[in-house]
Write a protein that holds these residues in place. Structure first.
Motif, mmCIF file in Angstrom:
data_model
loop_
_atom_site.group_PDB
_atom_site.id
_atom_site.type_symbol
_atom_site.label_atom_id
_atom_site.label_comp_id
_atom_site.label_asym_id
_atom_site.label_seq_id
_atom_site.Cartn_x
_atom_site.Cartn_y
_atom_site.Cartn_z
ATOM 1 N N ASP A 292 30.761 -30.609 18.011
ATOM 2 C CA ASP A 292 31.578 -30.248 16.843
ATOM 3 C C ASP A 292 30.734 -30.014 15.595
ATOM 4 N N PHE A 293 29.763 -30.895 15.381
ATOM 5 C CA PHE A 293 28.935 -30.793 14.170
ATOM 6 C C PHE A 293 27.581 -30.149 14.443
ATOM 7 N N HIS A 294 27.204 -29.995 15.707
ATOM 8 C CA HIS A 294 25.913 -29.425 16.091
ATOM 9 C C HIS A 294 24.765 -30.142 15.387
ATOM 10 N N PHE A 295 24.912 -31.466 15.264
ATOM 11 C CA PHE A 295 23.905 -32.291 14.595
ATOM 12 C C PHE A 295 22.774 -32.682 15.539
ATOM 13 N N ILE A 296 23.085 -32.864 16.818
ATOM 14 C CA ILE A 296 22.073 -33.177 17.821
ATOM 15 C C ILE A 296 22.208 -32.184 18.965
ATOM 16 N N THR A 297 21.123 -31.996 19.694
ATOM 17 C CA THR A 297 21.167 -31.094 20.842
ATOM 18 C C THR A 297 21.992 -31.741 21.956
ATOM 19 N N ASN A 298 22.498 -30.895 22.812
ATOM 20 C CA ASN A 298 23.394 -31.342 23.882
ATOM 21 C C ASN A 298 22.621 -31.497 25.194
ATOM 22 N N ILE A 299 21.477 -32.176 25.141
ATOM 23 C CA ILE A 299 20.600 -32.311 26.310
ATOM 24 C C ILE A 299 20.585 -33.771 26.769
ATOM 25 N N ASN A 300 20.891 -33.987 28.041
ATOM 26 C CA ASN A 300 20.823 -35.319 28.673
ATOM 27 C C ASN A 300 21.625 -36.385 27.926
ATOM 28 N N LEU A 301 22.747 -36.035 27.380
ATOM 29 C CA LEU A 301 23.485 -36.989 26.547
ATOM 30 C C LEU A 301 23.977 -38.198 27.340
ATOM 31 N N HIS A 302 24.451 -37.985 28.559
ATOM 32 C CA HIS A 302 24.933 -39.122 29.350
ATOM 33 C C HIS A 302 23.791 -40.100 29.638
ATOM 34 N N LYS A 303 22.645 -39.584 29.992
ATOM 35 C CA LYS A 303 21.477 -40.424 30.261
ATOM 36 C C LYS A 303 21.055 -41.190 29.009
ATOM 37 N N LYS A 304 21.077 -40.525 27.881
ATOM 38 C CA LYS A 304 20.673 -41.156 26.624
ATOM 39 C C LYS A 304 21.644 -42.264 26.219
ATOM 40 N N LEU B 155 20.813 -45.231 28.361
ATOM 41 C CA LEU B 155 19.511 -45.779 28.003
ATOM 42 C C LEU B 155 19.524 -46.465 26.644
ATOM 43 N N PHE B 156 20.081 -45.828 25.634
ATOM 44 C CA PHE B 156 20.001 -46.331 24.269
ATOM 45 C C PHE B 156 21.094 -47.332 23.914
ATOM 46 N N PHE B 157 22.292 -47.129 24.461
ATOM 47 C CA PHE B 157 23.430 -47.961 24.063
ATOM 48 C C PHE B 157 23.968 -48.837 25.187
ATOM 49 N N GLY B 158 23.433 -48.701 26.386
ATOM 50 C CA GLY B 158 23.893 -49.499 27.511
ATOM 51 C C GLY B 158 25.275 -49.113 27.998
ATOM 52 N N VAL B 159 25.720 -47.917 27.657
ATOM 53 C CA VAL B 159 27.044 -47.453 28.080
ATOM 54 C C VAL B 159 26.847 -46.567 29.306
ATOM 55 N N LYS B 160 27.272 -47.081 30.448
ATOM 56 C CA LYS B 160 27.116 -46.350 31.702
ATOM 57 C C LYS B 160 28.441 -45.708 32.084
ATOM 58 N N GLY B 161 28.354 -44.690 32.922
ATOM 59 C CA GLY B 161 29.562 -44.017 33.390
ATOM 60 C C GLY B 161 30.238 -43.192 32.304
ATOM 61 N N THR B 162 29.444 -42.648 31.388
ATOM 62 C CA THR B 162 30.051 -41.914 30.272
ATOM 63 C C THR B 162 30.740 -40.632 30.727
ATOM 64 N N ALA B 163 30.230 -40.001 31.777
ATOM 65 C CA ALA B 163 30.892 -38.786 32.274
ATOM 66 C C ALA B 163 32.304 -39.116 32.741
ATOM 67 N N GLN B 164 32.456 -40.224 33.442
ATOM 68 C CA GLN B 164 33.786 -40.640 33.892
ATOM 69 C C GLN B 164 34.673 -41.017 32.710
ATOM 70 N N LYS B 165 34.107 -41.687 31.719
ATOM 71 C CA LYS B 165 34.885 -42.048 30.528
ATOM 72 C C LYS B 165 35.411 -40.802 29.830
ATOM 73 N N VAL B 166 34.551 -39.776 29.708
ATOM 74 C CA VAL B 166 34.973 -38.521 29.080
ATOM 75 C C VAL B 166 36.067 -37.857 29.918
ATOM 76 N N ASN B 167 35.883 -37.803 31.237
ATOM 77 C CA ASN B 167 36.909 -37.220 32.111
ATOM 78 C C ASN B 167 38.231 -37.962 31.973
#
Length: 133
Positions: free
Chosen positions: A80-92, A95-107
């Motif tokens: 929406d804001f194009h503030f960060i690139t859209n690369i490897n966001l689920h992995k990041k 890794l950074f926040f300890g939130v796993k399964g983000t693809a499923q959460k988004v779905n």
């Protein structure tokens, strides 16, 4: 909370933001105020979103519940804001926040109307941040 090495993949801001550090700080302060991330990680937060190579190790930042607000925020920053690139966001996010399964959460929240419960917390916080000059 663990240490991440210098080869960690960081969030890379797009080049057009002249107020990058004020925006990064505003996002962090807003999330701390909402109790979604802990305080005392400001320096590591700036390293994650600086787009610069991480020389020293950084500490991962535990995202507090509700966990579905993490991908909601990150994807809003990217899409929406194009503030960060859209690369490897689920992995990041894992890794950074300890939130796993983000693809499923988004779905899951997309199937229920496109936004997660309590999305207003993130939307309201972002509405106060001046992304563009």
């Amino acid at each position: 909370v663990g240490k991440l090495s210098s080869n960690a993949i960081i969030f890379i801001p797009t080049k057009k933001f002249k107020r990058k550090y004020q925006i990064i700080d505003s996002i962090y302060s807003g999330l701390v105020g909402l109790d979604l991330v802990p305080a005392n990680f400001k320096e590591d937060w700036h390293k994650l979103f600086s787009g610069e190579e991480i020389i020293d190790s950084i500490t991962s930042i535990k995202w507090n519940r509700p966990l579905n607000l993490c991908p909601y925020l990150i994807f809003r920053l990217a899409n929406d804001f194009h503030f960060i690139t859209n690369i490897n966001l689920h992995k990041k996010m894992a890794l950074f926040f300890g939130v796993k399964g983000t693809a499923q959460k988004v779905n899951d929240y997309n199937e229920r109307g496109g936004k997660p419960k309590q999305h207003e917390l993130i939307d309201n916080m972002l509405s106060f941040i001046k992304f563009y000059n």
